[in-house]
Write a protein that holds these residues in place. Structure first.
Motif, mmCIF file in Angstrom:
data_model
loop_
_atom_site.group_PDB
_atom_site.id
_atom_site.type_symbol
_atom_site.label_atom_id
_atom_site.label_comp_id
_atom_site.label_asym_id
_atom_site.label_seq_id
_atom_site.Cartn_x
_atom_site.Cartn_y
_atom_site.Cartn_z
ATOM 1 N N ASP A 73 0.881 -1.163 0.000
ATOM 2 C CA ASP A 73 0.000 0.000 0.000
ATOM 3 C C ASP A 73 0.916 1.209 0.000
ATOM 4 O OD1 ASP A 73 -1.627 2.173 0.616
ATOM 5 O OD2 ASP A 73 -3.011 0.943 1.771
ATOM 6 N N VAL A 74 1.111 1.779 -1.178
ATOM 7 C CA VAL A 74 2.085 2.854 -1.319
ATOM 8 C C VAL A 74 1.730 4.043 -0.439
ATOM 9 C CG1 VAL A 74 3.110 4.483 -2.937
ATOM 10 C CG2 VAL A 74 2.674 2.129 -3.649
ATOM 11 N N ALA A 75 0.456 4.373 -0.367
ATOM 12 C CA ALA A 75 0.030 5.544 0.415
ATOM 13 C C ALA A 75 0.316 5.369 1.897
ATOM 14 C CB ALA A 75 -1.453 5.800 0.195
ATOM 15 N N LYS A 76 0.293 4.129 2.370
ATOM 16 C CA LYS A 76 0.495 3.876 3.800
ATOM 17 C C LYS A 76 1.899 3.371 4.103
ATOM 18 C CE LYS A 76 -4.370 2.773 4.699
ATOM 19 N NZ LYS A 76 -5.322 1.755 5.206
ATOM 20 N N ASN A 77 2.740 3.264 3.083
ATOM 21 C CA ASN A 77 4.109 2.768 3.276
ATOM 22 C C ASN A 77 4.117 1.410 3.969
ATOM 23 O OD1 ASN A 77 5.202 5.029 2.068
ATOM 24 N ND2 ASN A 77 5.640 6.070 3.980
ATOM 25 N N THR A 78 3.252 0.524 3.532
ATOM 26 C CA THR A 78 3.193 -0.804 4.115
ATOM 27 C C THR A 78 3.421 -1.883 3.060
ATOM 28 O OG1 THR A 78 0.801 -0.946 3.807
ATOM 29 C CG2 THR A 78 1.577 -0.069 5.905
ATOM 30 N N VAL A 79 3.900 -3.006 3.523
ATOM 31 C CA VAL A 79 4.071 -4.175 2.665
ATOM 32 C C VAL A 79 3.527 -5.378 3.413
ATOM 33 C CG1 VAL A 79 6.427 -4.642 3.458
ATOM 34 C CG2 VAL A 79 5.670 -5.488 1.221
ATOM 35 N N ASN A 80 2.835 -6.228 2.687
ATOM 36 C CA ASN A 80 2.227 -7.409 3.279
ATOM 37 C C ASN A 80 2.736 -8.673 2.590
ATOM 38 O OD1 ASN A 80 0.303 -5.824 4.925
ATOM 39 N ND2 ASN A 80 -0.550 -5.293 2.929
#
Length: 121
Positions: free
Chosen positions: A72-79
């Motif tokens: 999620d680029v907007a949230k700077n997360t990777v799953n």
């Protein structure tokens, strides 16, 4: 300073599923890529999967078809969605980010503290 915080590690039975998440925060201008690596006891840290800001993915042969990386680029997360887990997937899983702290600055590599995944009956 940049912080990478992983979550989702657990004990799971063979054939089960887990979802790992990693959130990056702090002094971030842009993220070039994020990924997951793992390290089993007595072994080196190995690549599991990576994803670029453009969405290009890369998987280790051992997990291709079972694991899916997303971001999620907007949230700077990777799953990391892990399905059909096997005992050999047991390891500490580390989140990695390659990012810039400022415009036109160098790309730097950051690591999380790791989260334990244990696959056992």
């Amino acid at each position: 300073q940049v912080q990478l915080v992983e979550s989702g590690g657990a004990l799971v039975q063979p054939g089960g599923s887990l979802r790992l998440s990693c959130a990056a925060s702090g002094n971030i201008f842009s993220i070039n890529a994020m990924g997951w690596f793992r390290q089993a006891p007595g072994k080196q840290r190995d690549l599991v999967a990576t994803i670029t800001s453009g969405g290009r993915t890369n998987y280790a042969d051992a997990v291709r078809g079972r694991f899916t990386i997303s971001t999620d680029v907007a949230k700077n997360t990777v799953n990391l969605q892990m399905n059909d887990l096997k005992p050999e997937d047991t390891a500490v899983y580390y989140c990695q980010a390659v990012l810039q702290n400022m415009r036109a600055g160098p790309f730097r590599n950051y690591w999380g503290q790791g989260t334990q995944v244990t696959v056992s009956s």
